[in-house]
Design an enzyme around this catalytic site. Sequence first.
Site, PDB file in Angstrom:
ATOM      1  N   GLU A 113      13.838 -26.297  32.334  1.00  0.00           N
ATOM      2  CA  GLU A 113      13.036 -25.336  33.100  1.00  0.00           C
ATOM      3  C   GLU A 113      13.979 -24.300  33.685  1.00  0.00           C
ATOM      4  OE1 GLU A 113      10.445 -23.058  34.272  1.00  0.00           O
ATOM      5  OE2 GLU A 113       9.697 -24.828  33.215  1.00  0.00           O
ATOM      6  N   LYS A 152       3.124 -31.771  30.150  1.00  0.00           N
ATOM      7  CA  LYS A 152       3.410 -32.088  28.751  1.00  0.00           C
ATOM      8  C   LYS A 152       4.704 -32.883  28.639  1.00  0.00           C
ATOM      9  CE  LYS A 152       1.090 -27.963  26.944  1.00  0.00           C
ATOM     10  NZ  LYS A 152       0.872 -27.310  28.263  1.00  0.00           N
ATOM     11  N   ASP A 164      17.891 -20.725  31.459  1.00  0.00           N
ATOM     12  CA  ASP A 164      17.013 -19.758  30.819  1.00  0.00           C
ATOM     13  C   ASP A 164      16.851 -20.191  29.372  1.00  0.00           C
ATOM     14  OD1 ASP A 164      15.985 -17.519  29.394  1.00  0.00           O
ATOM     15  OD2 ASP A 164      16.768 -16.150  30.906  1.00  0.00           O
ATOM     16  N   CYS A 214      -1.443 -21.126  26.489  1.00  0.00           N
ATOM     17  CA  CYS A 214      -2.764 -21.286  27.094  1.00  0.00           C
ATOM     18  C   CYS A 214      -3.455 -19.930  27.093  1.00  0.00           C
ATOM     19  CB  CYS A 214      -2.648 -21.848  28.514  1.00  0.00           C
ATOM     20  SG  CYS A 214      -4.249 -22.303  29.199  1.00  0.00           S
ATOM     21  N   CYS A 271      10.233 -25.179  27.957  1.00  0.00           N
ATOM     22  CA  CYS A 271       9.684 -24.585  29.188  1.00  0.00           C
ATOM     23  C   CYS A 271       8.796 -25.645  29.821  1.00  0.00           C
ATOM     24  CB  CYS A 271       8.899 -23.318  28.875  1.00  0.00           C
ATOM     25  SG  CYS A 271       9.848 -22.055  27.991  1.00  0.00           S
ATOM     26  N   ALA A 272       9.418 -26.631  30.454  1.00  0.00           N
ATOM     27  CA  ALA A 272       8.730 -27.877  30.788  1.00  0.00           C
ATOM     28  C   ALA A 272       7.883 -27.819  32.050  1.00  0.00           C
ATOM     29  CB  ALA A 272       9.756 -29.012  30.925  1.00  0.00           C
ATOM     30  N   GLY A 273       8.116 -26.843  32.925  1.00  0.00           N
ATOM     31  CA  GLY A 273       7.379 -26.816  34.183  1.00  0.00           C
ATOM     32  C   GLY A 273       5.885 -26.549  33.993  1.00  0.00           C
ATOM     33  N   PRO A 274       5.062 -27.143  34.851  1.00  0.00           N
ATOM     34  CA  PRO A 274       5.396 -28.043  35.957  1.00  0.00           C
ATOM     35  C   PRO A 274       5.589 -29.498  35.567  1.00  0.00           C
ATOM     36  CG  PRO A 274       3.055 -27.616  35.986  1.00  0.00           C
ATOM     37  CD  PRO A 274       3.619 -26.795  34.850  1.00  0.00           C
TER      38      PRO A 274
END
Length: 516
Positions: A335, A316, A362, A438, A310-313
Site C-alpha cells: 500500500e 481483498k 508507490d 470498482c 494496492c491492498a488498502g484498506p
Amino acid sequence: MNTAYQDNSAAEPRRERRNRQGRTRNRGASGKKRQYSSQAPSRRNRTADPARLTAYQVVRAVSADDAYANLVLPQYIRRNRLNKRDAGFATELTYGSLRWQGSYDAILAECVDRELDKLDPEVLDVLRLGTHQLMHMRVPTHAALDSTVALVRDQIGAGPSGLVNAVLRKVSHATFDEWLEKLAPGDSDDDLAIRYGHPRWIVRALKQALVTHGRSAGELVQLLEADNLAPDVNLVALPGIGELQPVLDHGAEPSSLAPDAATFSGGDAGKIPGVATGAVRIQDVGSQLAARTLVEVAPVGECERWLDMCAGPGGKAALLAAEAQRAGAHLVANEVSEHRSRLVGQALAPVEGSVWELVTYDGRELTVGLAQHGAPATFDRIMLDAPCTGLGALRRRPESRWRRTTQDLAVLSQLQRQLADAAVELLAPGGYLGYVTCSPHQVETQLQVQDLLQRHPELRLVDTPAAVLRAATDRLERTTLTPSAEGQPATAQLWPHLHHTDAMFIAVMAKTDGSR
C-alpha cells in the site's frame, strides 16, 4: 384633505400578530384565512434531536472535510449514543440526503430566491436534510419542518431559521413525483440526472458502459435505480479461519453468489460473531468474487508467490491471504501510504503471520522497493485493484457521485496505466494478473485492458467469466457477465441491478512462458 389624519374609526379593526396563546399568524395563501402557528414561541423546540443532529454532523463532515459517510456515521452514532431506532433514522436521513442531493438541489432552486451557492453551506445541508424528510421519509410535514428549524436554531443560529422554514414549506407543497413531473418530465440525460439523483456526466458514462460491456442502453434506468437502493451488508467468513454458521445464527442469510458469504440487514453488523476479531469481514460480494477469481483461474502450484499491489484498506488482501494459507502460497501486500498500510495490517491480522508480509511503496516503483526490502522479484499471481472513480460503488458511497469529475477520470486512467505496466514487470512467466476496478467506465475497464495487451504482447486475456463462475455459486450465470461465447477470452462485469453487487470489473491476463 390630509389623509394622514383621516378618520379610520369605521375601518376593519387591526388584527393582532399573535392570538391569545401567543402563537404567530402566518400570511396564508391569497384570499384564504390566515392561520396561527401550531406552537407558541415559548414552546417551540430549539434543540436538535439526536438522530437529526447525527445526520447533520455527518453531512457536514462530508461537505466540509471530504469525509466518507460510511466511515464517520458509525462514529457519530456511538458518540451521540443513539438507540437502534434513532440510529436507523439517522442512517436513512444521512444517506438519503447525500444520494438524492442533485434532485433536491433542483427542487430547492425553485424555492429559494437566490442561487444555491450563495447560501451558507450549513444552511444548504440542512435544507437537503429537511427535503429528504419531506420527499422520501414517512415524517409528517409539521414534524419535518419543526425538527429541521430546531436543528437550525441549535446548530447554526436563529437567523436562518425563518429562511429554512419558508423554503421547506414551499418544498412541501408538492410530492417528490410531482416535483419531478415539473422539473424532469422527459427521458433525456438531463432529465434522468434530476429524476435519479446522478450528475449528468455519470448518467452518460453509465449508459455507454452498459453498451461497452454488452448490455442494452435500455437498462440505464434500472442501473440508476439500483444505485439509489440502500445495499444490504455483505459478509465473508475467511476460509479456514472464520465460521459462517454463527453469522447465519445471528440473522444473516447465505449469499446466493459467493461461498462462505452472507447478507445482513438486521442492524449493527459489528455485533455479528467473528466481525470484531476480523475472522468475518464486511465486504461487498463483488470484491469477494474478484479476489476468489484470481485464485480460481488456475490450480495453485507449489509455494506460489502472490502480490496485492494496492491492498488498502485490506478486504481483498485478507481473503487472498486466507486462501494462500490453505494453498501453501505466500502473499505480499503493498500500500502506498503508512495510514492505509496499517489498515491492511489490521485486516491481515487473523491470518497466520508467516503467510503474508506488508510493505509500503508507490506501486509504480514497486520493483525497486521490493528489491530494497529483499522480497521476491517476481510473483505468480498479482492482484491490481487499481484506484478508480468508484462509479461502481455509488450505492455504498453516494457522496462520491458529487465529488468525481471527468478530470478525475483522466488522472486516474493514467495512474491505472502506470500501475498495470509495473504489474507486468513483476509478473513471473506463466503467472496471472488480475486487473480489477470498482467502475464500469470504458476508459477504466475495456480500453485499459486493450491498451495493456497491445503494449505487452507477452500477455493474453484468459476466459475471466469462466474463472468467476468457478469462484461463485451455481446461481451466477455467464450471460450476465459478458456477451462472449463460453471458452472465449473475455472480461467480466458485475452490475448492481443484475447481481446486487458493486459494479466490479474483472480481467485476468496470463504472461506467456511457452507452455501455457
